[in-house]
Scaffold this motif. Structure first.
Motif, PDB file in Angstrom:
ATOM      1  N   UNK A   3      11.827  81.012  38.937  1.00  0.00           N
ATOM      2  CA  UNK A   3      10.595  81.002  39.739  1.00  0.00           C
ATOM      3  C   UNK A   3       9.502  80.173  39.077  1.00  0.00           C
ATOM      4  N   UNK A   4       9.341  80.317  37.777  1.00  0.00           N
ATOM      5  CA  UNK A   4       8.304  79.586  37.064  1.00  0.00           C
ATOM      6  C   UNK A   4       8.524  78.080  37.159  1.00  0.00           C
ATOM      7  N   UNK A   5       9.753  77.660  36.956  1.00  0.00           N
ATOM      8  CA  UNK A   5      10.051  76.230  37.007  1.00  0.00           C
ATOM      9  C   UNK A   5       9.987  75.721  38.440  1.00  0.00           C
ATOM     10  N   UNK A  58      18.263  76.215  42.646  1.00  0.00           N
ATOM     11  CA  UNK A  58      19.462  76.997  42.970  1.00  0.00           C
ATOM     12  C   UNK A  58      19.236  78.469  42.633  1.00  0.00           C
ATOM     13  N   UNK A  59      18.715  78.738  41.452  1.00  0.00           N
ATOM     14  CA  UNK A  59      18.477  80.124  41.041  1.00  0.00           C
ATOM     15  C   UNK A  59      17.412  80.818  41.869  1.00  0.00           C
ATOM     16  N   UNK A  60      16.323  80.116  42.171  1.00  0.00           N
ATOM     17  CA  UNK A  60      15.209  80.713  42.916  1.00  0.00           C
ATOM     18  C   UNK A  60      15.593  81.001  44.368  1.00  0.00           C
ATOM     19  N   UNK A  61      16.390  80.127  44.959  1.00  0.00           N
ATOM     20  CA  UNK A  61      16.728  80.290  46.378  1.00  0.00           C
ATOM     21  C   UNK A  61      17.979  81.120  46.611  1.00  0.00           C
ATOM     22  N   UNK A  73      13.614  75.949  51.829  1.00  0.00           N
ATOM     23  CA  UNK A  73      12.662  75.012  51.220  1.00  0.00           C
ATOM     24  C   UNK A  73      11.253  75.574  51.388  1.00  0.00           C
ATOM     25  N   UNK A  74      10.966  76.583  50.602  1.00  0.00           N
ATOM     26  CA  UNK A  74       9.676  77.271  50.673  1.00  0.00           C
ATOM     27  C   UNK A  74       8.553  76.384  50.158  1.00  0.00           C
TER      28      UNK A  74
END
Length: 167
Positions: A3-5, A58-61, A73-74
């Motif tokens: 999330x941070x990245x 990839x990790x965030x979505x 694609x937020x």
């Protein structure tokens, strides 16, 4: 950490136009990188942001449902803008590097043009940019900005050629 990245450490939460905020911050960082290490450092940073950015997206979505108008694609995901903007800045930085100019020399059009062209192509989404955006997967989140960055780099090179040809 994803999330941070993915949000560029919170820049993605700025409103309005989080992509523009991220692009502006990236221009400032790209300029600093150019002044520190010239084109090789800008190119290296571009590769790092592409790799780490894709990992973060990839990790965030993961697990997000593509149900709303944004799909996955937020608006807060802006590391893709950073990657595309760095690609666009590589054209300017490389131009100065190959011309043999010192790293301290970079006139403002060399920074402003890639920013404006990148934002134009990222918002307009012509041709390959739009096709990548239509993917609605993690790769598409990044690829539309990669294509926008490539188009912006080409447009910046063309604009420099026209400008220097007229001067």
């Amino acid at each position: 950490m994803h999330r941070q990245i993915a949000t560029l450490f919170g820049i993605g939460w700025l409103r309005p136009a989080p992509g523009t905020w991220a692009s502006a911050a990236t221009v400032a960082a790209g300029y600093a990188l150019h002044r520190i290490g010239h084109f090789p450092l800008v190119a290296l940073a571009t590769l790092v942001v592409l790799g780490v950015g894709f990992w973060a997206i990839v990790g965030y979505t993961r697990g997000m449902a593509p149900g709303d108008r944004h799909g996955i694609d937020r608006p807060e995901i802006v590391v893709d803008e950073a990657a595309g903007q760095l690609i666009a800045l590589c054209a300017t930085s490389a131009g100065f590097w190959f011309a043999g100019l010192p790293r301290e020399v970079i006139p403002w059009p060399g920074i402003v043009a890639p920013f404006l062209f990148f934002r134009l192509f990222d918002i307009w989404k012509p041709w390959l940019v739009g096709r990548a955006d239509a993917r609605k997967d993690a790769a598409g989140v990044l690829l539309d900005d990669v294509w926008a960055g490539i188009f912006a780099a080409a447009a910046s090179i063309a604009a420099a050629g026209v400008s220097h040809g007229l001067m």
